[in-house]
Design a protein around this motif. Structure first.
Motif, PDB file in Angstrom:
ATOM      1  N   LEU A 158       9.965   9.245   7.586  1.00  0.00           N
ATOM      2  CA  LEU A 158       9.853   7.912   8.167  1.00  0.00           C
ATOM      3  C   LEU A 158       8.405   7.466   8.260  1.00  0.00           C
ATOM      4  O   LEU A 158       7.484   8.275   8.235  1.00  0.00           O
ATOM      5  CB  LEU A 158      10.528   7.856   9.540  1.00  0.00           C
ATOM      6  CG  LEU A 158      10.282   8.980  10.541  1.00  0.00           C
ATOM      7  CD1 LEU A 158       9.028   8.751  11.334  1.00  0.00           C
ATOM      8  CD2 LEU A 158      11.467   9.075  11.468  1.00  0.00           C
ATOM      9  N   ASP A 159       8.252   6.168   8.333  1.00  0.00           N
ATOM     10  CA  ASP A 159       6.947   5.539   8.524  1.00  0.00           C
ATOM     11  C   ASP A 159       6.951   4.927   9.915  1.00  0.00           C
ATOM     12  O   ASP A 159       7.704   3.988  10.185  1.00  0.00           O
ATOM     13  CB  ASP A 159       6.699   4.453   7.478  1.00  0.00           C
ATOM     14  CG  ASP A 159       6.649   5.015   6.071  1.00  0.00           C
ATOM     15  OD1 ASP A 159       5.895   5.977   5.843  1.00  0.00           O
ATOM     16  OD2 ASP A 159       7.375   4.503   5.197  1.00  0.00           O
TER      17      ASP A 159
ATOM     18  N   ASN B  34       5.711   2.642  12.669  1.00  0.00           N
ATOM     19  CA  ASN B  34       4.976   1.374  12.720  1.00  0.00           C
ATOM     20  C   ASN B  34       4.426   1.071  14.109  1.00  0.00           C
ATOM     21  O   ASN B  34       3.512   0.271  14.247  1.00  0.00           O
ATOM     22  CB  ASN B  34       5.896   0.223  12.299  1.00  0.00           C
ATOM     23  CG  ASN B  34       6.461   0.440  10.917  1.00  0.00           C
ATOM     24  OD1 ASN B  34       5.737   0.800   9.991  1.00  0.00           O
ATOM     25  ND2 ASN B  34       7.755   0.248  10.771  1.00  0.00           N
TER      26      ASN B  34
ATOM     27  N   HIS C 164      14.744   2.835  15.309  1.00  0.00           N
ATOM     28  CA  HIS C 164      14.791   1.727  14.351  1.00  0.00           C
ATOM     29  C   HIS C 164      13.738   0.664  14.658  1.00  0.00           C
ATOM     30  O   HIS C 164      13.187   0.060  13.730  1.00  0.00           O
ATOM     31  CB  HIS C 164      16.183   1.103  14.329  1.00  0.00           C
ATOM     32  CG  HIS C 164      17.197   1.960  13.650  1.00  0.00           C
ATOM     33  ND1 HIS C 164      18.549   1.763  13.791  1.00  0.00           N
ATOM     34  CD2 HIS C 164      17.071   3.036  12.832  1.00  0.00           C
ATOM     35  CE1 HIS C 164      19.200   2.658  13.082  1.00  0.00           C
ATOM     36  NE2 HIS C 164      18.326   3.454  12.499  1.00  0.00           N
TER      37      HIS C 164
ATOM     38  N   ASP D 217      10.326   2.820  10.127  1.00  0.00           N
ATOM     39  CA  ASP D 217      11.185   2.596   8.962  1.00  0.00           C
ATOM     40  C   ASP D 217      11.580   3.972   8.431  1.00  0.00           C
ATOM     41  O   ASP D 217      10.713   4.764   8.051  1.00  0.00           O
ATOM     42  CB  ASP D 217      10.450   1.815   7.872  1.00  0.00           C
ATOM     43  CG  ASP D 217      10.066   0.422   8.336  1.00  0.00           C
ATOM     44  OD1 ASP D 217      10.871  -0.216   9.041  1.00  0.00           O
ATOM     45  OD2 ASP D 217       8.961  -0.030   7.985  1.00  0.00           O
ATOM     46  N   THR D 218      12.866   4.247   8.418  1.00  0.00           N
ATOM     47  CA  THR D 218      13.356   5.541   7.950  1.00  0.00           C
ATOM     48  C   THR D 218      13.636   5.453   6.459  1.00  0.00           C
ATOM     49  O   THR D 218      14.442   4.639   6.023  1.00  0.00           O
ATOM     50  CB  THR D 218      14.635   5.944   8.715  1.00  0.00           C
ATOM     51  OG1 THR D 218      14.344   5.931  10.107  1.00  0.00           O
ATOM     52  CG2 THR D 218      15.109   7.320   8.296  1.00  0.00           C
ATOM     53  N   ARG D 219      12.949   6.291   5.682  1.00  0.00           N
ATOM     54  CA  ARG D 219      13.175   6.316   4.240  1.00  0.00           C
ATOM     55  C   ARG D 219      14.403   7.136   3.893  1.00  0.00           C
ATOM     56  O   ARG D 219      15.151   6.787   3.005  1.00  0.00           O
ATOM     57  CB  ARG D 219      11.947   6.819   3.505  1.00  0.00           C
ATOM     58  CG  ARG D 219      10.862   5.731   3.495  1.00  0.00           C
ATOM     59  CD  ARG D 219       9.640   6.103   2.706  1.00  0.00           C
ATOM     60  NE  ARG D 219       8.794   6.915   3.583  1.00  0.00           N
ATOM     61  CZ  ARG D 219       8.371   8.135   3.280  1.00  0.00           C
ATOM     62  NH1 ARG D 219       8.674   8.695   2.156  1.00  0.00           N
ATOM     63  NH2 ARG D 219       7.618   8.804   4.123  1.00  0.00           N
TER      64      ARG D 219
END
Length: 100
Positions: A10-11, A13, A83, A87-89
Motif C-alpha cells: 500500500l501507499d 497518503n 481506505h 491506496d492498497t495496491r
C-alpha cells in the motif's frame, strides 16, 4: 495445519489517519490471533522491480482464519480508516509451510 500469510502492498497518503487505523486494528489482531511479521517502507530488493510504498506481512493459522479476520465485524469497522489513509495496491493470502 497450513499457515497462511496475508501480504499487503500500500501507499500511505496520510500518516496521521493511518496511525489511527493501526491503533484501532490491534483489537482485531488480538481476537483472531494475527501475528504481524513485517511492516516497512524500507525495502531491499535483491532482484526485479522494487515495489514502492509499504509492505505488510501478517501470519494466520490458516487461509480460512485470514478470511474470517478480514470479513469480521471487528476488521470491517476499521477498514474505512485504511481506505481513507492509503491506496492498497494488493492484499493477498499465500499459504505457507505446515506447522508441527
Amino acid at each position: 495445519m497450513m499457515s497462511a500469510f496475508v501480504v499487503v502492498a500500500l501507499d500511505v497518503n496520510d500518516e496521521e489517519k493511518f496511525g489511527e487505523y493501526v491503533a484501532n486494528v490491534a483489537a482485531s489482531f488480538a481476537k483472531y490471533n494475527v501475528e504481524v511479521l513485517a511492516a516497512s517502507d524500507e525495502l531491499d530488493t535483491i532482484e526485479g522491480v522494487a515495489p514502492s510504498g509499504r509492505i505488510v506481512m501478517l501470519r494466520f493459522q490458516s487461509s480460512a482464519q485470514a478470511r474470517q479476520w478480514y470479513e469480521s465485524p471487528e476488521y470491517q469497522r476499521v477498514l474505512p480508516l485504511r481506505h481513507a489513509a492509503a491506496d492498497t495496491r494488493f492484499m493477498t493470502v499465500v499459504e505457507g509451510l505446515s506447522e508441527a
